[in-house]
Design an enzyme around this catalytic site. Structure first.
Site, mmCIF file in Angstrom:
data_model
loop_
_atom_site.group_PDB
_atom_site.id
_atom_site.type_symbol
_atom_site.label_atom_id
_atom_site.label_comp_id
_atom_site.label_asym_id
_atom_site.label_seq_id
_atom_site.Cartn_x
_atom_site.Cartn_y
_atom_site.Cartn_z
ATOM 1 N N ASP A 83 59.780 39.711 36.037
ATOM 2 C CA ASP A 83 59.020 38.624 35.425
ATOM 3 C C ASP A 83 59.630 37.268 35.751
ATOM 4 O O ASP A 83 58.940 36.335 36.179
ATOM 5 C CB ASP A 83 59.006 38.787 33.903
ATOM 6 C CG ASP A 83 57.815 39.599 33.411
ATOM 7 O OD1 ASP A 83 56.782 39.610 34.089
ATOM 8 O OD2 ASP A 83 57.933 40.216 32.345
ATOM 9 N N LEU A 84 60.925 37.128 35.517
ATOM 10 C CA LEU A 84 61.556 35.823 35.646
ATOM 11 C C LEU A 84 61.698 35.407 37.110
ATOM 12 O O LEU A 84 61.583 34.224 37.443
ATOM 13 C CB LEU A 84 62.904 35.816 34.935
ATOM 14 C CG LEU A 84 62.794 36.034 33.415
ATOM 15 C CD1 LEU A 84 64.169 36.098 32.772
ATOM 16 C CD2 LEU A 84 61.957 34.942 32.777
#
Length: 404
Positions: free
Chosen positions: A173-174
């Site tokens: 995600d990041l």
């Protein structure tokens, strides 16, 4: 210019991690980020905490606070005719739209790129999906862990001959959030040159593949499939965590010169020997080298190892706890920790992963309360108090009322 993206309006329909992390970066650079939340709010507002803890924290979780500074929040029910109309009106005025719904959802809501671009020719439309917009898995929803699994990342994480282990943070995600932000910045630059907007597509799949890039390339070239190696890896030896008297320390000596410096800093009699002298020697004698070096580091404290190897210009780092890392003087020294003022209290936040010499991107506003700016944003669209009451009665904001 006060900041880099002053006068850029970002309409953010995304929730949870990847999208909000990306738009926070844009907000740090000065964009006006309008966070469009469903009536119940971004579910990350309640992630990872009990009801009791949530009350202690002021009604919002650390997960949400970490990724939603420098934004304004408006609640809209996108399935309601009036709520949907307001969303389209906001999109007509936006420079950038961001969403992370499954493929087809925004189109069914009348908020797809082709529809919005008809009335906003310069629109940058960024969508972040699980597996992309086409292909046999496009219709499947997924999250960070699912793509850690699908990508093979889990299969190389953990200790040998033990069950697979997830990465402890939402790494896909990041990582993907920075891909979204980079794509949007590239599209804005392209628009500056050409005058044209465009669609920017990214996904958990592409983010995870980028993380795994050199493993995939190795497999495509010679069929090698790597397995878990704990903290070690196959690129060089030593390149892993080693035991100390009071914890563990990561040591990396990837070149012959660095290995020689390491050997002389720790114990040249046992380490500066022919079987460890060259890169290929160390790989061939990996087990012996790790055992020998471990027996020596066990007799030293973490501080002693870091001092000796740091002075010898060998890559070394103590394995810190989350608390030790968060309170690191080094993180504070490089501007990695900033304070946000939430009115009744202040709290720390991790800064953007880059800093600029010409602008200060650390002057941040605290994450918004749910629907905090609904009236303010609608006022900018020309809605008066009477119109707001009518929209509320029509269900444009769902079960929540627009904030005062």
């Amino acid at each position: 210019m006060n900041n880099i993206l002053d006068d850029i309006v970002v309409l953010d329909f995304s929730r949870v991690f990847a999208g909000p992390a990306a738009t926070q970066v844009l907000g740090d650079m000065g964009a006006d980020v309008i966070k469009v939340e469903p009536p119940a709010g971004d579910e990350a507002r309640y992630y990872g905490v009990t009801k009791e803890k949530l009350a202690e924290l002021g009604g919002v979780s650390p997960s949400f606070l970490a990724l939603n500074r420098n934004k304004r929040s408006i609640t809209l029910d996108l399935r309601n005719e009036e709520g949907n109309r307001i969303a389209r009106e906001l999109a007509d005025r936006a420079d950038v739209v961001v969403h992370n719904f499954r493929p087809g959802v925004m189109e069914r809501l009348g908020l797809g790129y082709e529809t919005l671009a008809q009335t906003n020719k310069g629109l940058i439309y960024a969508e972040f999906t699980a597996y992309g917009g086409k292909g046999p898995l496009a219709h499947i929803g997924a999250n960070d862990l699912a793509l850690q699994a699908h990508s093979g990342l889990i299969s190389i994480t953990g200790e040998p001959d033990r069950p697979p282990v997830r990465c402890g943070t939402a790494i896909v995600d990041l990582h993907g959030s920075l891909a979204i932000a980079a794509g949007i910045l590239g599209a804005l630059l392209h628009r500056h040159k050409s005058g044209r907007g465009q669609r920017v597509e990214s996904s958990l799949l592409l983010s995870s593949a980028h993380l795994m890039s050199y493993f995939y390339t190795e497999y495509w070239m010679d069929g090698t499939v790597r397995k878990p190696m704990g903290t070690a890896n196959h690129l060089s030896v030593p390149n892993q965590a080693f035991p100390a008297k009071d914890g563990e320390v990561v040591i990396i000596a990837s070149t012959d010169e660095m290995w020689t410096r390491l050997a002389h800093a720790i114990d040249p009699e046992k380490l500066d020997v022919p079987r460890f002298a060259r890169v290929f020697d160390r790989r061939q004698n990996r087990v012996d080298l790790i055992d020998t070096l471990s027996s020596l580091t066990r007799e030293l404290t973490c501080a002693e190892i870091v001092q000796r190897l740091g002075a010898a210009k060998v890559v070394v780092a103590k394995v810190n706890s989350v608390g030790e890392a968060a309170d690191s003087l080094q993180l504070e020294a490089v501007g990695g920790k900033i304070m946000l003022d939430a009115g009744h209290r202040q709290f720390p936040s991790v800064a953007s992963p880059f800093q600029f010499s010409e602008v200060d991107i650390n002057k941040a506003k605290a994450p918004p309360q749910l629907g905090q700016h609904t009236r303010e944003i609608l006022g900018e669209l020309g809605y008066d108090a009477e119109a707001l009451e009518s929209l509320t009665a029509a269900g444009a904001f769902g079960i929540s009322q627009p904030a005062e």
